[in-house]
Scaffold this motif. Structure first.
Motif, PDB file in Angstrom:
ATOM      1  N   TYR A 226       0.855  -1.182   0.000  1.00  0.00           N
ATOM      2  CA  TYR A 226       0.000   0.000   0.000  1.00  0.00           C
ATOM      3  C   TYR A 226       0.895   1.238   0.000  1.00  0.00           C
ATOM      4  CZ  TYR A 226      -3.262  -3.571   1.631  1.00  0.00           C
ATOM      5  OH  TYR A 226      -3.999  -4.722   1.755  1.00  0.00           O
ATOM      6  N   SER A 227       0.482   2.252  -0.737  1.00  0.00           N
ATOM      7  CA  SER A 227       1.308   3.443  -0.848  1.00  0.00           C
ATOM      8  C   SER A 227       0.454   4.595  -1.375  1.00  0.00           C
ATOM      9  CB  SER A 227       2.500   3.168  -1.777  1.00  0.00           C
ATOM     10  OG  SER A 227       3.366   4.264  -1.818  1.00  0.00           O
ATOM     11  N   GLY A 228       1.088   5.726  -1.651  1.00  0.00           N
ATOM     12  CA  GLY A 228       0.381   6.845  -2.259  1.00  0.00           C
ATOM     13  C   GLY A 228       0.351   8.085  -1.404  1.00  0.00           C
ATOM     14  N   SER A 229      -0.344   9.091  -1.912  1.00  0.00           N
ATOM     15  CA  SER A 229      -0.488  10.376  -1.236  1.00  0.00           C
ATOM     16  C   SER A 229      -1.794  11.018  -1.669  1.00  0.00           C
ATOM     17  CB  SER A 229       0.682  11.306  -1.585  1.00  0.00           C
ATOM     18  OG  SER A 229       0.479  12.605  -1.057  1.00  0.00           O
ATOM     19  N   GLY A 230      -2.407  11.754  -0.754  1.00  0.00           N
ATOM     20  CA  GLY A 230      -3.582  12.530  -1.096  1.00  0.00           C
ATOM     21  C   GLY A 230      -3.295  14.016  -1.048  1.00  0.00           C
ATOM     22  N   GLN A 231      -2.035  14.357  -0.794  1.00  0.00           N
ATOM     23  CA  GLN A 231      -1.621  15.753  -0.642  1.00  0.00           C
ATOM     24  C   GLN A 231      -1.175  16.293  -2.001  1.00  0.00           C
ATOM     25  OE1 GLN A 231       1.627  18.349   1.958  1.00  0.00           O
ATOM     26  NE2 GLN A 231       1.605  16.121   2.113  1.00  0.00           N
ATOM     27  N   LYS A 232      -1.998  17.131  -2.585  1.00  0.00           N
ATOM     28  CA  LYS A 232      -1.732  17.622  -3.939  1.00  0.00           C
ATOM     29  C   LYS A 232      -0.410  18.377  -4.039  1.00  0.00           C
ATOM     30  CE  LYS A 232      -5.130  16.173  -6.555  1.00  0.00           C
ATOM     31  NZ  LYS A 232      -4.879  15.368  -7.769  1.00  0.00           N
ATOM     32  N   ALA A 233       0.057  18.920  -2.903  1.00  0.00           N
ATOM     33  CA  ALA A 233       1.328  19.643  -2.920  1.00  0.00           C
ATOM     34  C   ALA A 233       2.478  18.740  -3.339  1.00  0.00           C
ATOM     35  CB  ALA A 233       1.616  20.239  -1.544  1.00  0.00           C
ATOM     36  N   ASN A 234       2.315  17.425  -3.189  1.00  0.00           N
ATOM     37  CA  ASN A 234       3.378  16.503  -3.588  1.00  0.00           C
ATOM     38  C   ASN A 234       3.543  16.401  -5.099  1.00  0.00           C
ATOM     39  OD1 ASN A 234       4.585  15.616  -1.174  1.00  0.00           O
ATOM     40  ND2 ASN A 234       2.867  14.249  -0.755  1.00  0.00           N
ATOM     41  N   GLU A 235       2.647  17.002  -5.857  1.00  0.00           N
ATOM     42  CA  GLU A 235       2.822  17.008  -7.306  1.00  0.00           C
ATOM     43  C   GLU A 235       4.000  17.881  -7.725  1.00  0.00           C
ATOM     44  OE1 GLU A 235      -0.988  17.790  -9.127  1.00  0.00           O
ATOM     45  OE2 GLU A 235      -1.522  15.655  -9.004  1.00  0.00           O
ATOM     46  N   LYS A 236       4.560  18.616  -6.755  1.00  0.00           N
ATOM     47  CA  LYS A 236       5.777  19.382  -7.043  1.00  0.00           C
ATOM     48  C   LYS A 236       6.922  18.464  -7.452  1.00  0.00           C
ATOM     49  CE  LYS A 236       7.716  19.406  -2.332  1.00  0.00           C
ATOM     50  NZ  LYS A 236       6.817  18.390  -1.775  1.00  0.00           N
ATOM     51  N   ASN A 237       6.810  17.179  -7.080  1.00  0.00           N
ATOM     52  CA  ASN A 237       7.851  16.216  -7.426  1.00  0.00           C
ATOM     53  C   ASN A 237       7.702  15.662  -8.840  1.00  0.00           C
ATOM     54  OD1 ASN A 237       9.272  16.069  -4.782  1.00  0.00           O
ATOM     55  ND2 ASN A 237       7.263  15.388  -4.083  1.00  0.00           N
ATOM     56  N   GLY A 238       6.655  16.098  -9.557  1.00  0.00           N
ATOM     57  CA  GLY A 238       6.510  15.739 -10.953  1.00  0.00           C
ATOM     58  C   GLY A 238       5.617  14.559 -11.254  1.00  0.00           C
ATOM     59  N   HIS A 239       5.083  13.902 -10.218  1.00  0.00           N
ATOM     60  CA  HIS A 239       4.223  12.739 -10.398  1.00  0.00           C
ATOM     61  C   HIS A 239       2.780  13.090 -10.047  1.00  0.00           C
ATOM     62  CE1 HIS A 239       7.590   9.824 -10.753  1.00  0.00           C
ATOM     63  NE2 HIS A 239       8.216  10.699  -9.971  1.00  0.00           N
ATOM     64  N   PRO A 240       1.802  12.461 -10.708  1.00  0.00           N
ATOM     65  CA  PRO A 240       0.404  12.708 -10.334  1.00  0.00           C
ATOM     66  C   PRO A 240       0.093  12.137  -8.950  1.00  0.00           C
ATOM     67  CG  PRO A 240       0.558  10.959 -11.968  1.00  0.00           C
ATOM     68  CD  PRO A 240       1.928  11.544 -11.849  1.00  0.00           C
ATOM     69  N   VAL A 241      -0.601  12.917  -8.159  1.00  0.00           N
ATOM     70  CA  VAL A 241      -1.063  12.478  -6.843  1.00  0.00           C
ATOM     71  C   VAL A 241      -2.485  11.951  -7.002  1.00  0.00           C
ATOM     72  CG1 VAL A 241      -1.775  13.274  -4.561  1.00  0.00           C
ATOM     73  CG2 VAL A 241       0.439  13.964  -5.492  1.00  0.00           C
ATOM     74  N   VAL A 242      -2.684  10.651  -6.768  1.00  0.00           N
ATOM     75  CA  VAL A 242      -3.986  10.037  -7.036  1.00  0.00           C
ATOM     76  C   VAL A 242      -4.676   9.513  -5.777  1.00  0.00           C
ATOM     77  CG1 VAL A 242      -3.304   9.393  -9.370  1.00  0.00           C
ATOM     78  CG2 VAL A 242      -2.970   7.759  -7.491  1.00  0.00           C
ATOM     79  N   GLY A 243      -3.956   9.446  -4.657  1.00  0.00           N
ATOM     80  CA  GLY A 243      -4.552   8.942  -3.428  1.00  0.00           C
ATOM     81  C   GLY A 243      -3.854   7.690  -2.930  1.00  0.00           C
ATOM     82  N   LEU A 244      -4.599   6.889  -2.167  1.00  0.00           N
ATOM     83  CA  LEU A 244      -4.080   5.651  -1.589  1.00  0.00           C
ATOM     84  C   LEU A 244      -4.352   4.490  -2.544  1.00  0.00           C
ATOM     85  CD1 LEU A 244      -3.062   3.805   0.731  1.00  0.00           C
ATOM     86  CD2 LEU A 244      -5.378   3.912   1.678  1.00  0.00           C
ATOM     87  N   PHE A 245      -3.323   3.711  -2.850  1.00  0.00           N
ATOM     88  CA  PHE A 245      -3.522   2.581  -3.751  1.00  0.00           C
ATOM     89  C   PHE A 245      -2.772   1.351  -3.240  1.00  0.00           C
ATOM     90  CE2 PHE A 245      -0.212   5.362  -5.474  1.00  0.00           C
ATOM     91  CZ  PHE A 245       0.858   4.499  -5.642  1.00  0.00           C
ATOM     92  N   VAL A 246      -3.146   0.200  -3.795  1.00  0.00           N
ATOM     93  CA  VAL A 246      -2.560  -1.081  -3.412  1.00  0.00           C
ATOM     94  C   VAL A 246      -2.183  -1.857  -4.660  1.00  0.00           C
ATOM     95  CG1 VAL A 246      -4.835  -2.215  -3.314  1.00  0.00           C
ATOM     96  CG2 VAL A 246      -2.902  -3.186  -2.033  1.00  0.00           C
ATOM     97  N   ARG A 247      -1.104  -2.615  -4.571  1.00  0.00           N
ATOM     98  CA  ARG A 247      -0.758  -3.570  -5.622  1.00  0.00           C
ATOM     99  C   ARG A 247      -0.320  -4.865  -4.941  1.00  0.00           C
ATOM    100  NH1 ARG A 247       3.619   0.226  -6.036  1.00  0.00           N
ATOM    101  NH2 ARG A 247       2.877   1.098  -7.995  1.00  0.00           N
ATOM    102  N   GLU A 248      -0.592  -5.980  -5.591  1.00  0.00           N
ATOM    103  CA  GLU A 248      -0.144  -7.262  -5.063  1.00  0.00           C
ATOM    104  C   GLU A 248       1.246  -7.557  -5.609  1.00  0.00           C
ATOM    105  OE1 GLU A 248      -1.650 -11.910  -4.539  1.00  0.00           O
ATOM    106  OE2 GLU A 248      -2.947 -10.433  -5.549  1.00  0.00           O
ATOM    107  N   LEU A 249       2.093  -8.159  -4.769  1.00  0.00           N
ATOM    108  CA  LEU A 249       3.454  -8.490  -5.162  1.00  0.00           C
ATOM    109  C   LEU A 249       3.630  -9.993  -5.328  1.00  0.00           C
ATOM    110  CD1 LEU A 249       5.554  -6.202  -2.746  1.00  0.00           C
ATOM    111  CD2 LEU A 249       4.743  -5.668  -5.066  1.00  0.00           C
ATOM    112  N   GLU A 250       4.615 -10.347  -6.115  1.00  0.00           N
ATOM    113  CA  GLU A 250       5.017 -11.742  -6.234  1.00  0.00           C
ATOM    114  C   GLU A 250       5.738 -12.176  -4.952  1.00  0.00           C
ATOM    115  OE1 GLU A 250       4.142 -13.603  -8.611  1.00  0.00           O
ATOM    116  OE2 GLU A 250       3.840 -12.379 -10.417  1.00  0.00           O
TER     117      GLU A 250
END
Length: 465
Positions: free
Chosen positions: A160-184
């Motif tokens: 689980y990772s992500g950000s909901g703080q739009k100010a973090n878009e200063k780093n050049g990546h879209p801020v979309v919220g909290l997300f999850v991915r499954e790992l091998e």
């Protein structure tokens, strides 16, 4: 300095600054991981990762396990971000090894280190990547992420990772919220595409996802903790599934609760502080962990924790931030207590002028000690809780130049107020000895000052004679 009783909040020594605590039980011990701040730090997370541990049978006795991973151990070929390592998490993989997930500040990349022991040392292992070997965060089209949280659920691994703080878009990546991915099972390669669990919505009037995800599974329930956009503290969600269906259940814990108005933190009537914490089942009990700010700074944070009450439906009652902390019961010893275990410091007119916890060096011994500085007119110091039914007297160890009235409020089965005339005129520590009686048991204690000048408190001693 005076020898003191202390098995309370903060849970580690006063000269240790670990924020963003992730607490896990491995075997018969509890391990505390987190970022690592410095006293008088100038930025977040300036120091190397360390860990502390305690027996599952005694959460008041913590052992320093040393440095587990240094900034110089990060051997990634991708040179991106700053040098500081932000909030980590640790999980034991299906192979029995321990995996440390972290992000280099502002890199938007989740890195992994590996060890055969929960106390390290950890060695650089790689970056979270897709099946082709592409590292997430290497391209600016990738979602912004940091503050990783990891769950090993049987033979499945979720990140689980992500950000909901739009100010973090200063780093050049879209801020979309909290997300999850499954790992091998290699704990590194993504098995699924990221799935958004909470959309970014930086509304400061709602408890949306801001940052600081933390994940746990108790029985058949999955729990996601996070810092809310309304800055009210740590909130949590529940689901029967690890990757969908989460429902917001409310505030879990806060170390900077607003007491200056109707409770709406958007009115900024208290000193706003960030939050990042976790919860864990330890023995038969549940506990929540967070950090508090010291030194009137965002960069010298300390781990605190309190007991949780879980309901039959799996929800938790909102935990009260206390001085007693992981003891789970009131202080019941007539002894000297450190003033710095205060669980709330207020200044009723201006929260930014509230007294604050800091540390100094003892000139005679060279050792550091804690204290509360700059108690001024309309300041309050809160302590929770005590069970001392025969309380008769208090000694305060103070210094400074101040004159006025100190009101001691003992709030239990009834509210009692004891008023003292306070006069302090010394740059060296001096002792004030005053009567203090109560019929309350248990009780909280509030020290309120009204007057001129400013003074500091190092400790207070409670007597039954």
């Amino acid at each position: 300095m005076t020898q003191m009783f202390h098995s309370a909040n903060p849970i580690l020594p006063f000269d240790e600054y670990i924020p963003d605590p992730e607490v896990h039980v491995f075997g018969n011990r509890v391990y505390l991981y987190g970022s690592h701040d410095a006293f008088n730090g100038q930025s977040y997370c300036e120091r190397d990762y360390v860990t502390w541990s305690a027996s599952v049978n005694d959460l008041t006795d913590w052992t320093y396990e040393g440095v587990i991973y240094r900034k110089t151990d990060h051997h990634s070929p991708i040179k991106k971000g700053k040098s500081n390592m932000y909030a980590p998490d640790v999980a034991q993989g299906p192979d029995g090894h321990f995996y440390l997930y972290y992000s280099i500040a502002d890199s938007s990349i989740i890195s992994v280190a590996k060890s055969s022991s929960p106390t390290g040392p950890f060695s650089y292992y790689g970056e979270v990547k897709d099946a082709t070997g592409k590292v997430f965060g290497a391209d600016y089209a990738d979602y912004f992420e940091f503050d990783p949280a990891v769950l090993v659920d049987g033979d499945r691994i979720f990140l689980y990772s992500g950000s909901g703080q739009k100010a973090n878009e200063k780093n050049g990546h879209p801020v979309v919220g909290l997300f999850v991915r499954e790992l091998e099972k290699d704990m590194l390669t993504a098995k699924t595409e990221p799935k958004i669990l909470m959309q970014a919505d930086d509304d400061r009037h709602k408890p949306n996802f801001f940052e600081a995800a933390s994940i746990r599974k108790f029985d058949d329930w999955y729990y996601l903790m996070y810092m809310a956009t309304d800055l009210s503290g740590l909130h949590y969600m529940m689901s029967r599934y690890p990757d969908r269906g989460f429902e917001h259940k409310g505030l879990l814990y806060a170390t900077s609760q607003n007491t200056g108005n109707d409770g709406s933190s958007t009115q900024d009537a208290h000193l706003i502080e960030n939050n990042h914490g976790s919860m864990e089942k330890i023995g038969n009990g549940y506990y929540v962990f967070n950090h508090r700010h010291t030194n009137r700074s965002h960069f010298s944070r300390q781990t605190v924790g309190d007991k949780l009450e879980r309901n039959a439906d799996g929800t938790f009652e909102t935990a009260t931030y206390t001085s007693q902390g992981l003891r789970g019961r009131p202080f019941d010893t007539y002894a000297t207590y450190p003033a710095a275990m205060a669980c709330q410091l207020n200044q009723r007119d201006n929260p930014a002028e509230a007294p604050f916890v800091t540390q100094e060096e003892d000139k005679e011994t060279g050792k550091t000690y804690s204290l509360i500085k700059q108690i001024i007119d309309k300041s309050e110091l809160h302590y929770k809780y005590f069970s001392l039914p025969d309380l008769k007297r208090m000694k305060l160890r103070v210094r400074g130049q101040a004159e006025g009235q100190l009101t001691i409020t003992l709030d239990g089965n009834e509210k009692e107020e004891i008023k003292w005339k306070l006069f302090v005129d010394s740059n060296e520590w001096m002792t004030l000895d005053r009567p203090l009686m109560t019929q309350n048991d248990p009780f909280s204690m509030i020290l309120s000052f009204e007057g001129e000048g400013s003074y500091d408190i190092e400790s207070f001693e409670l007597f039954n004679y």
